[in-house]
Design a protein around this motif. Sequence first.
Motif, PDB file in Angstrom:
ATOM      1  N   ILE A   1       3.961  10.041   8.773  1.00 53.81           N
ATOM      2  CA  ILE A   1       4.643   8.863   8.232  1.00 53.81           C
ATOM      3  C   ILE A   1       5.015   9.086   6.770  1.00 53.81           C
ATOM      4  CG2 ILE A   1       4.408   6.397   7.746  1.00 53.81           C
ATOM      5  CD1 ILE A   1       2.448   6.251  10.112  1.00 53.81           C
ATOM      6  N   LEU A   2       4.084   9.643   5.997  1.00 54.98           N
ATOM      7  CA  LEU A   2       4.354   9.905   4.583  1.00 54.98           C
ATOM      8  C   LEU A   2       5.488  10.905   4.408  1.00 54.98           C
ATOM      9  CD1 LEU A   2       0.723  10.109   3.155  1.00 54.98           C
ATOM     10  CD2 LEU A   2       2.449   8.406   2.579  1.00 54.98           C
ATOM     11  N   ARG A   3       5.521  11.923   5.278  1.00 60.14           N
ATOM     12  CA  ARG A   3       6.597  12.918   5.199  1.00 60.14           C
ATOM     13  C   ARG A   3       7.953  12.266   5.470  1.00 60.14           C
ATOM     14  NH1 ARG A   3       6.000  18.296   5.214  1.00 60.14           N
ATOM     15  NH2 ARG A   3       3.864  18.130   5.999  1.00 60.14           N
ATOM     16  N   GLU A   4       7.985  11.351   6.445  1.00 61.23           N
ATOM     17  CA  GLU A   4       9.233  10.656   6.774  1.00 61.23           C
ATOM     18  C   GLU A   4       9.680   9.738   5.638  1.00 61.23           C
ATOM     19  OE1 GLU A   4       8.385   8.718  10.427  1.00 61.23           O
ATOM     20  OE2 GLU A   4       8.601  10.535  11.648  1.00 61.23           O
ATOM     21  N   ILE A   5       8.712   9.039   5.025  1.00 66.58           N
ATOM     22  CA  ILE A   5       9.041   8.160   3.900  1.00 66.58           C
ATOM     23  C   ILE A   5       9.592   8.968   2.734  1.00 66.58           C
ATOM     24  CG2 ILE A   5       8.046   6.650   2.120  1.00 66.58           C
ATOM     25  CD1 ILE A   5       6.082   5.654   4.245  1.00 66.58           C
ATOM     26  N   ASN A   6       8.941  10.085   2.426  1.00 62.99           N
ATOM     27  CA  ASN A   6       9.380  10.925   1.317  1.00 62.99           C
ATOM     28  C   ASN A   6      10.766  11.507   1.584  1.00 62.99           C
ATOM     29  OD1 ASN A   6       8.285  12.083  -1.286  1.00 62.99           O
ATOM     30  ND2 ASN A   6       8.904  13.973  -0.274  1.00 62.99           N
ATOM     31  N   ALA A   7      11.003  11.937   2.833  1.00 62.19           N
ATOM     32  CA  ALA A   7      12.305  12.502   3.201  1.00 62.19           C
ATOM     33  C   ALA A   7      13.399  11.443   3.119  1.00 62.19           C
ATOM     34  CB  ALA A   7      12.240  13.086   4.611  1.00 62.19           C
ATOM     35  N   MET A   8      13.071  10.216   3.489  1.00 61.44           N
ATOM     36  CA  MET A   8      14.058   9.136   3.428  1.00 61.44           C
ATOM     37  C   MET A   8      14.533   8.913   1.994  1.00 61.44           C
ATOM     38  SD  MET A   8      13.555   5.123   4.424  1.00 61.44           S
ATOM     39  CE  MET A   8      12.395   4.888   3.054  1.00 61.44           C
TER      40      MET A   8
ATOM     41  N   SER B   1       4.707  -2.994   1.860  1.00 60.61           N
ATOM     42  CA  SER B   1       4.077  -2.484   3.079  1.00 60.61           C
ATOM     43  C   SER B   1       3.492  -1.095   2.854  1.00 60.61           C
ATOM     44  CB  SER B   1       5.092  -2.450   4.231  1.00 60.61           C
ATOM     45  OG  SER B   1       6.206  -1.641   3.896  1.00 60.61           O
ATOM     46  N   VAL B   2       4.163  -0.254   2.054  1.00 63.21           N
ATOM     47  CA  VAL B   2       3.640   1.082   1.747  1.00 63.21           C
ATOM     48  C   VAL B   2       2.356   0.950   0.929  1.00 63.21           C
ATOM     49  CG1 VAL B   2       4.053   3.243   0.499  1.00 63.21           C
ATOM     50  CG2 VAL B   2       5.872   2.230   1.885  1.00 63.21           C
TER      51      VAL B   2
ATOM     52  N   HIS C   1       8.410  11.298  -4.209  1.00 60.72           N
ATOM     53  CA  HIS C   1       9.042   9.993  -4.408  1.00 60.72           C
ATOM     54  C   HIS C   1       8.090   8.829  -4.162  1.00 60.72           C
ATOM     55  CE1 HIS C   1      12.675  12.318  -4.672  1.00 60.72           C
ATOM     56  NE2 HIS C   1      12.469  12.825  -3.469  1.00 60.72           N
ATOM     57  N   LEU C   2       6.791   9.076  -4.341  1.00 61.84           N
ATOM     58  CA  LEU C   2       5.825   7.999  -4.132  1.00 61.84           C
ATOM     59  C   LEU C   2       6.066   6.846  -5.100  1.00 61.84           C
ATOM     60  CD1 LEU C   2       3.316   6.939  -2.674  1.00 61.84           C
ATOM     61  CD2 LEU C   2       1.914   8.076  -4.412  1.00 61.84           C
ATOM     62  N   ASP C   3       6.468   7.166  -6.319  1.00 64.46           N
ATOM     63  CA  ASP C   3       6.726   6.128  -7.316  1.00 64.46           C
ATOM     64  C   ASP C   3       7.718   5.093  -6.782  1.00 64.46           C
ATOM     65  OD1 ASP C   3       6.583   5.504 -10.480  1.00 64.46           O
ATOM     66  OD2 ASP C   3       8.602   5.158  -9.732  1.00 64.46           O
ATOM     67  N   HIS C   4       8.764   5.568  -6.130  1.00 61.23           N
ATOM     68  CA  HIS C   4       9.783   4.657  -5.577  1.00 61.23           C
ATOM     69  C   HIS C   4       9.302   4.006  -4.278  1.00 61.23           C
ATOM     70  CE1 HIS C   4      12.060   7.401  -8.208  1.00 61.23           C
ATOM     71  NE2 HIS C   4      12.778   6.340  -8.478  1.00 61.23           N
ATOM     72  N   ALA C   5       8.567   4.762  -3.472  1.00 60.13           N
ATOM     73  CA  ALA C   5       8.079   4.209  -2.203  1.00 60.13           C
ATOM     74  C   ALA C   5       7.132   3.043  -2.444  1.00 60.13           C
ATOM     75  CB  ALA C   5       7.371   5.299  -1.395  1.00 60.13           C
ATOM     76  N   LEU C   6       6.424   3.071  -3.578  1.00 60.68           N
ATOM     77  CA  LEU C   6       5.471   2.004  -3.879  1.00 60.68           C
ATOM     78  C   LEU C   6       6.147   0.684  -4.248  1.00 60.68           C
ATOM     79  CD1 LEU C   6       2.756   4.002  -5.861  1.00 60.68           C
ATOM     80  CD2 LEU C   6       2.554   3.022  -3.564  1.00 60.68           C
ATOM     81  N   LEU C   7       7.461   0.692  -4.349  1.00 55.86           N
ATOM     82  CA  LEU C   7       8.189  -0.567  -4.522  1.00 55.86           C
ATOM     83  C   LEU C   7       8.079  -1.414  -3.254  1.00 55.86           C
ATOM     84  CD1 LEU C   7      11.395   0.735  -6.344  1.00 55.86           C
ATOM     85  CD2 LEU C   7       9.638  -0.769  -7.310  1.00 55.86           C
ATOM     86  N   SER C   8       7.766  -0.759  -2.154  1.00 56.29           N
ATOM     87  CA  SER C   8       7.573  -1.457  -0.881  1.00 56.29           C
ATOM     88  C   SER C   8       6.142  -1.971  -0.779  1.00 56.29           C
ATOM     89  CB  SER C   8       7.877  -0.511   0.286  1.00 56.29           C
ATOM     90  OG  SER C   8       7.405  -1.051   1.503  1.00 56.29           O
TER      91      SER C   8
END
Length: 203
Positions: free
Chosen positions: A182-189, A102-103, A93-100
């Motif tokens: 941290i990346l694992r937590e972001i992806n799990a979220m 801060s990420v 889900h990096l594509d969506h996480a990059l909307l942030s």
Amino acid sequence: MLKEEPYTKYIKVQRACSYSHDNMSMLLDIIKGANEGLLVVGAIQAEDEIWAALQLVKHLSWPTVPDILSGLRLRRQLTSHNGIEHNILFLDHLDHALLSGSVKSWLKPDVVVQIGGRVTSKRVSQFLELCSPNSYIFVDKHPYRHDPSHLITHRLQCSIIEFADIMLAKEFPERVRTSNTILREINAMFFHCFREFFSSKIF
């Protein structure tokens, strides 16, 4: 001052284990020395190359961005190893996480290895361009150049299977990285958010 040598170094593997040892040693040293390595898996069509990519992911143990066309989104059907998600980190889900913002500002890989074809996600492609890693290693069996952003520092001409064979024969240091947690937590979220969203819908 202009550099006299070309920006991208080309390394050709004609057959398995047939390559310039000096160039390959240099490439392996870069990968071994990575502090924040990132593996990007682009489009793959052949099943044997998908399997080779999966073995490479497990062996390298870097955070891995699997493109929607990589075949690795279906990895649970590709492997009998039930604990695979605990051993390696897929950033589905990096594509969506990059909307942030801060990420995007926090995630700074120093070495990127890309196998497979082009990356489908425009957001991921833009991120890779903006993060400007020290080394960007691109593995492709075709000699055709496609690097409009001039990111690639090393281009290895071989198949994914050949590259995986070379890498699996080498040992890479295991490093405990706080960023992986941290990346694992972001992806799990994002995974839980999507699961709750779709489970709440009535089709």
